[in-house]
Design an enzyme around this catalytic site. Structure first.
Site, PDB file in Angstrom:
ATOM      1  CB  SER A 594      -0.964  -0.037   1.186  1.00 44.52           C
ATOM      2  OG  SER A 594      -1.985   0.921   1.046  1.00 44.52           O
ATOM      3  CG  ASP A 669      -6.618  -2.538  -4.262  1.00 43.18           C
ATOM      4  OD1 ASP A 669      -7.427  -1.890  -3.575  1.00 43.18           O
ATOM      5  OD2 ASP A 669      -5.407  -2.629  -4.009  1.00 43.18           O
ATOM      6  CG  HIS A 701      -5.473  -2.342  -0.534  1.00 42.93           C
ATOM      7  ND1 HIS A 701      -4.630  -1.979  -1.564  1.00 42.93           N
ATOM      8  CD2 HIS A 701      -5.008  -1.686   0.569  1.00 42.93           C
ATOM      9  CE1 HIS A 701      -3.703  -1.149  -1.118  1.00 42.93           C
ATOM     10  NE2 HIS A 701      -3.907  -0.956   0.168  1.00 42.93           N
TER      11      HIS A 701
END
Length: 724
Positions: A594, A669, A701
């Site tokens: 991330s 995602d 994600h």
């Protein structure tokens, strides 16, 4: 944006089977070898002397909900069992979602996750005394966010973007709104960006007397749609949802108050500006007075509006400003005297507690110092004692304190160095203390109000034995000063047989996003790191500028140039490591997920001369691709600050990539879109730069489910072994 690395911090029951001296990926991701025990499902009852938990009858193996005494842990009463939860041959799940009067339970059946915090289910109400089960709605379609009224006579919920109330006595279902429509109007629920960035999904709130419901209305018709391809079916389907990107239109948000007796709806006056945020609403102790948070789009001005629920009129009670931005939290608390409230603020450079009267006048600052209040646990209003967690001992540690609302009689309740968190009983006469450190797995005790241990609930002794059997060594903390004179904190994991005369390759792990922290004195083992240490790698993590708990200036200095100072610090950390006698400076790598994936992408481009290899999982590669609330909080809009976006987006530095790079993303995602990796791949291809990539079909994600985690880490591990 939130870090998605939870799969590595495994929680559950300890399971040690076929103990091995060497860690395997199966141990971590399949067998649960290193799991620690926790104390879960404990809910304090209103009397403050008992709590409920889910137990198992050893004779029948039936699960049941018990009321237990805090003092000795003995079962005082069996409230109901799994066998009671059958409705028309439907076996409902057991739970402890009590009504405020503790007479009823809400049960969610066939719960279906939507985004991070949202879900829908078929809801039922179980009456503990009569054992009667009633569906919240008899009409078609699952419900969302079902919530009891304060007296448990009604349940409000959302279905098909409209708000409803069911009268449990009559079964009558009242539809409060009628204009709800997918991807257009949402009543009583949050849109995607509010759910993700302001951290709430349920967007309606009962008044204290249960006669009114305040609710959000999101008009997202002008918000542009984002499309994701889903590949399960013969013909792939397109999933579309509203996702505002920086500089684009947000939902127009309004607040409304429905009066159940009059069956009328008033609109709260939040001003004429529509390009703004309403990050919170909260009822005061007065059932006719609602507090609405109003924030400008730059997120550096926050008004606390007091709204008259009868008329909708409002007045500004308090205004908070910041030269950078304001972080939203849930700390606002209205006292039962009806005359005061307290909240937390960074106005003096550190997060502290402030007491105000209802006219918005400051009464006093309750806590102060060069440290942060990190969590408020609540206030015992009989003794005017506030309980909180803070970093007063060290930014790397957390302790529990009590203090009088006068700002006096501060008492440190926790005694062990490390990370301490607490769960208090309803009357604050007891609390469950969860302590851990790099050397101590979660050690959970029941304490009285003085901080004295009444009994040990879990010591996780088995987890310590497992670590010993696998030769796992604790993280070692260090700090160093950069060439710019900035002191940074880090930790290092060394092989058990570490030889200071040997040179080791280093894999750095980073998240590094605003307000985050990885370097902390807590257990939170990432056993993949220990796996690498067993294979003669050093694993290092450094918290760069922009991370949290060292004051507002340290955290907010990345404002308008997100990524610039963060990657400078990670490069400096790598160079510092390279100077250590036991480090092979030609074999330093970095990986992250991330925001950490974003950092890894910057490291192999802007820091290509320092890092041999990096791995980016689910990275932002162009800040123009992310959402409005998060990105504009730190960068403002692309129209106002194009350099802040472009000078620190990896996609613009593809031609600088050297070394080895692995790019990983899930195709579904909804948070950091697959688009980020697709377009970064295209930039790398057009720059004729070699790299490796992997995508995970229909994964979000977190990139998990089935064998996904072990497959992913097999791939990452192979890359590390071959390329570093």
């Amino acid at each position: 944006m939130k870090r998605y690395f939870l799969v590595l911090f495994l929680i559950g029951a300890t399971c040690l089977a076929n103990a091995q001296s060497e860690i395997t990926l199966e141990d971590i991701y399949k067998k649960g070898t290193f799991r620690t025990k926790s104390v879960q499902g404990l809910r304090s009852m209103n009397d403050g002397k008992t709590y409920v938990s889910i137990e198992i009858d050893t004779a029948t193996q039936d699960r049941f909900v018990a009321r237990n005494n805090y003092k000795d842990g003995e079962i005082a009463e069996r409230l109901f069992s799994q066998a009671d939860l059958v409705y028309e041959d439907i076996k409902l799940p057991i739970g402890t979602d009590f009504s405020a009067n503790e007479e009823k339970i809400l049960i969610a059946h066939e719960r279906e996750a939507i985004y991070r915090r949202s879900s829908k289910a078929y809801y039922y109400v179980f009456d503990i005394k009569s054992k009667k089960i009633t569906p919240v709605s008899t009409k078609e379609g699952k419900q969302m966010y079902a919530t009891f009224s304060p007296d448990a006579s009604k349940v409000a919920f959302v279905r098909d973007n409209n708000l409803f109330v069911t009268d449990l006595a009559t079964g009558a279902e009242t539809q409060i709104t009628t204009d709800g429509k997918y991807n257009e109007i949402i009543n009583g629920g949050a849109d995607w960006v509010y759910e993700e960035e302001f951290a709430f999904a349920k967007a309606f709130f009962w008044s204290p007397d249960g006669n009114k419901i305040a609710f959000y209305r999101f008009d997202e018709r002008e918000v542009r749609e984002f499309s994701m391809m889903m590949y399960e079916d013969l013909y792939p389907t397109v999933y579309k949802f509203k996702y505002p990107k920086p500089g684009e239109k947000n939902s127009v948000v309004s607040i409304h108050i429905y009066d159940l007796e009059k069956k009328t709806t008033k609109t709260a006056d939040v001003g004429t500006e529509t390009d703004q945020y309403i990050p919170r609403v909260k009822w005061t102790q007065d059932p006719n007075l609602l507090c609405v948070f109003r924030m400008n789009r730059h997120q550096n001005n926050l008004d606390y509006l007091f709204v008259d629920a009868e008329t909708g009129s409002s007045k500004v009670a308090l205004t908070e400003t910041d030269k950078y931005y304001i972080d939203i939290n849930d700390d606002l608390t209205f006292l039962e005297d009806g005359k005061h409230f307290f909240l937390t603020s960074e106005r003096d450079g550190y997060n502290h507690v402030y007491l105000y009267n209802m006219d918005g006048e400051l009464v006093r600052q309750i806590t102060d110092g060069d440290w942060e209040v990190t969590r408020l646990y609540g206030v015992n209003q009989k003794t005017n004692t506030l309980y909180y967690q803070s970093t007063e001992s060290s930014p790397l540690e957390r302790d529990i304190y009590s203090i009088n609302l006068s700002g006096k009689k501060k008492t440190k309740l926790s005694t062990q160095k490390g990370t301490n968190s607490a769960t208090f009983s309803e009357d604050f006469s007891y609390y469950i203390l969860n302590h851990s450190s790099v050397e101590t797995p979660p050690y959970i005790t029941l304490n009285n109000a003085k901080g004295e241990v009444e009994r040990v609930l879990e010591d996780n002794a088995e987890a310590l034995k497992v670590n010993e059997q696998y030769g796992i060594t604790p993280r070692e903390f260090f700090s160093f000063t950069t060439s710019e004179g900035v002191e940074l904190n880090g930790y290092m994991i060394k092989p058990a047989d570490f030889d200071p005369n040997k040179k080791y390759p280093v894999l750095m792990y980073v998240y590094g996003g605003p307000g985050s922290q990885n370097v902390a004195n807590s257990w939170n083992h990432n056993y993949w790191f220990d796996f690498l240490a067993q294979h003669d790698y050093l694993v290092v993590c450094v918290d760069n500028r922009g991370t949290g708990f060292r004051g507002a200036e340290f955290k907010k200095m990345t404002y308008l140039q997100l990524g610039k100072y963060e990657i400078i610090d990670q490069i400096e950390a790598a160079k510092w490591l390279g100077k250590q006698s036991y480090v092979d400076e030609d074999r330093i790598g970095l990986w992250g997920w991330s925001y950490g994936g974003y950092m890894a992408s910057l490291a192999i481009t802007k820091g290509a001369d320092v890092f041999k290899s990096t791995i980016a999982v689910a990275p932002v590669t162009n800040w123009r691709f992310y959402d409005t609330i998060y990105t504009e909080r730190y960068l403002r809009t692309p129209q106002e600050n194009p350099e802040g976006y472009d000078n620190n987006s990896p996609i613009n530095f593809a031609d600088k990539l050297k070394g080895n790079f692995l790019l990983v993303h899930g195709t579904a995602d909804d948070n950091v879109h697959f688009q980020n990796s697709v377009m970064f791949s295209e930039a790398l291809i057009q720059a004729n730069v070699p790299f490796e990539q992997a995508y995970y079909p229909n994964k979000n994600h977190g990139i998990y489910g089935g064998n996904t985690s072990i497959h992913l880490f097999n791939k990452i591990t192979k890359f590390v072994f071959e390329k570093l």
